[in-house]
Design an enzyme around this catalytic site. Structure first.
Site, mmCIF file in Angstrom:
data_model
loop_
_atom_site.group_PDB
_atom_site.id
_atom_site.type_symbol
_atom_site.label_atom_id
_atom_site.label_comp_id
_atom_site.label_asym_id
_atom_site.label_seq_id
_atom_site.Cartn_x
_atom_site.Cartn_y
_atom_site.Cartn_z
ATOM 1 N N GLY A 161 -25.583 1.695 1.627
ATOM 2 C CA GLY A 161 -24.561 2.334 0.787
ATOM 3 C C GLY A 161 -24.768 1.914 -0.646
ATOM 4 O O GLY A 161 -24.422 0.795 -1.035
ATOM 5 N N GLY B 103 -23.434 2.815 -3.573
ATOM 6 C CA GLY B 103 -22.387 3.353 -4.444
ATOM 7 C C GLY B 103 -21.884 2.291 -5.403
ATOM 8 O O GLY B 103 -22.618 1.375 -5.795
ATOM 9 N N LYS C 233 0.857 -1.189 0.000
ATOM 10 C CA LYS C 233 0.000 0.000 0.000
ATOM 11 C C LYS C 233 0.884 1.226 0.000
ATOM 12 O O LYS C 233 1.971 1.212 0.595
ATOM 13 C CB LYS C 233 -0.867 0.017 1.275
ATOM 14 C CG LYS C 233 -2.094 0.869 1.161
ATOM 15 C CD LYS C 233 -3.208 0.106 0.474
ATOM 16 C CE LYS C 233 -4.472 0.921 0.319
ATOM 17 N NZ LYS C 233 -5.564 0.101 -0.216
#
Ligand code: NAD
Length: 368
Positions: free
Chosen positions: A177, A179, A77
């Site tokens: 949610g 999305g 990451k």
């Protein structure tokens, strides 16, 4: 002095790179957690308040997610300190400088994350020829547009339904949610015969026990409106979705939405975790003690990273869907069976599955 090895355990992080290039306005940290399974894949997060700790924790989460998905990739990451809404020319300069700074870190393949997108990955690729989540014109597979993660969630739900003898046809679904993840999960589950009885976004909840029109709700969201603007169902506040009676509850928004204060209210048989860490550990324990089957986030929301890995290896949209379907079905079933066989939580079973794969890979690697 701070102990820079405080995160290190048997897996990693094997490398942590701190980058400071004041002349380019760049400050960043890259954590390569583990590469036993292969090159580390993980997103580049841009935010003003990121930290090295966050990079290391998220890199470990990617090691487990990639291993659980059965991908030939380790976890990494990157975090870039900065406001992602900075002027476009400044953002391009910062991201290109970041790319050049990681050119030699060939064991890390960057992808998009919060604050970066396919355009940013296009800049990275232009500099160093190594990134996933690219624009379509560069061979990218637009994972949010095609609904890669929602597709994988729907496959996991199908496996879970047959494991608890719940008929998928007519099963009632609630999605918290609506999305990129939530709306596609609803769409793919509706195609399998499920009934969407509720969905929510940051503005509120819409519900109807007789079922909602998924296509109409998706159109409203795609037009930049809220699900509560759709002239259907009953409207209530965002929290109300927790109390809607359903069979399958899909958190697809923020972390920690189910906690010890509200997990007892949920009236569902399966919780399929689309979001990352949507339940606190206490909430997961409460759900499991109530006989609710929890499908852990890093197993069932891996559709996006499977899609990214397919892109990296030269695959196309249809090979991405085939890989997501096959891997998520196999891994969801393995986690459910292992948890039953060993009398442990599905999360513990998922972590054990991922760790076993990383340890097995480490056995054939000299330094990793
Ligand atoms: P998104 O921004 O496209 O959608 C998030 C949705 O959640 C929006 O509709 C927003 O209105 C809604 N929301 C925000 N706060 C809410 C609240 N309090 N109650 C109800 N709804 C609320 O994000 P996304 O890409 O769909 O990601 C959702 C989650 O899934 C995140 O946790 C993300 O890290 C995780 N995830 C995403 C992917 C992916 O492929 N996009 C893959 C794995 C995990």
């Amino acid at each position: 002095m701070e102990d820079i090895f405080r995160f290190v355990d048997e897996l990693g992080p094997v490398k942590v790179l701190h980058i400071s290039l004041p002349q380019a306005g760049l400050k960043a940290v890259v954590a390569v957690d583990n590469t036993a399974c292969g090159q580390a894949i993980g997103g580049v997060r841009m935010a003003p308040n990121v930290s090295a700790d966050e990079a290391c924790r998220l890199a470990r989460a990617m090691t487990l997610k990639n291993a659980a998905a059965g991908l030939p990739h380790g976890g990494g990451k990157a975090v870039i300190f900065g406001d992602p809404r900075m002027p476009a020319c400044d953002k391009e300069r910062v991201v290109r400088a970041f790319a050049v700074a990681i050119a030699g870190l060939t064991e890390y393949v960057p992808g998009p994350d919060m604050g970066t997108d396919e355009l940013a990955m296009g800049w990275v690729h232009d500099e160093i020829g190594r990134a996933v989540g690219l624009p379509r014109e560069l061979g990218g597979i637009p994972l949010d547009e095609i609904g890669a993660t929602g597709f994988g969630l729907a496959a996991a739900v199908e496996v879970a339904c047959s494991a608890i003898d719940l008929d998928l046809k007519g099963a009632r679904v609630a999605v918290q949610g609506f999305g990129a993840v939530g709306k596609h999960a609803a769409r793919f589950l509706a195609q399998k015969g499920c009934v969407l009885v509720a969905c929510s976004d940051s503005k509120g909840t819409v519900s109807s026990p007789d079922g909602l029109d998924v296509g109409a709700l998706v159109s409203f969201k795609n037009a930049g409106e809220s699900v509560t603007d759709c002239p259907c169902g009953e409207k209530a506040g965002a929290e109300a979705i927790i109390d809607v009676p359903c069979d399958i509850w899909i958190p697809a928004a923020r972390p920690d939405v189910l906690n010890k204060g509200n997990a007892g209210r949920l009236k569902a048989r399966i919780v399929a975790q689309g979001a990352n860490i949507p339940c606190t550990p206490e909430a997961e324990a409460i759900l499991e003690s109530r006989g609710i089957l929890v499908l852990p986030d890093f197993v069932v929301n891996a559709g996006g990273v499977i899609c990214a890995a397919t892109e990296y290896h030269g695959g196309n949209e249809s090979s991405a869907f085939a890989a997501i379907d096959e891997k998520i079905r196999t891994n969801t079933l393995a986690v459910i069976q292992d948890s039953r066989r060993s009398g442990i939580s599905t999360r513990a079973a998922a972590i054990a599955l991922a760790m076993t794969r990383v340890r097995n890979a480490k056995r054939v690697r000299r330094w990793r």
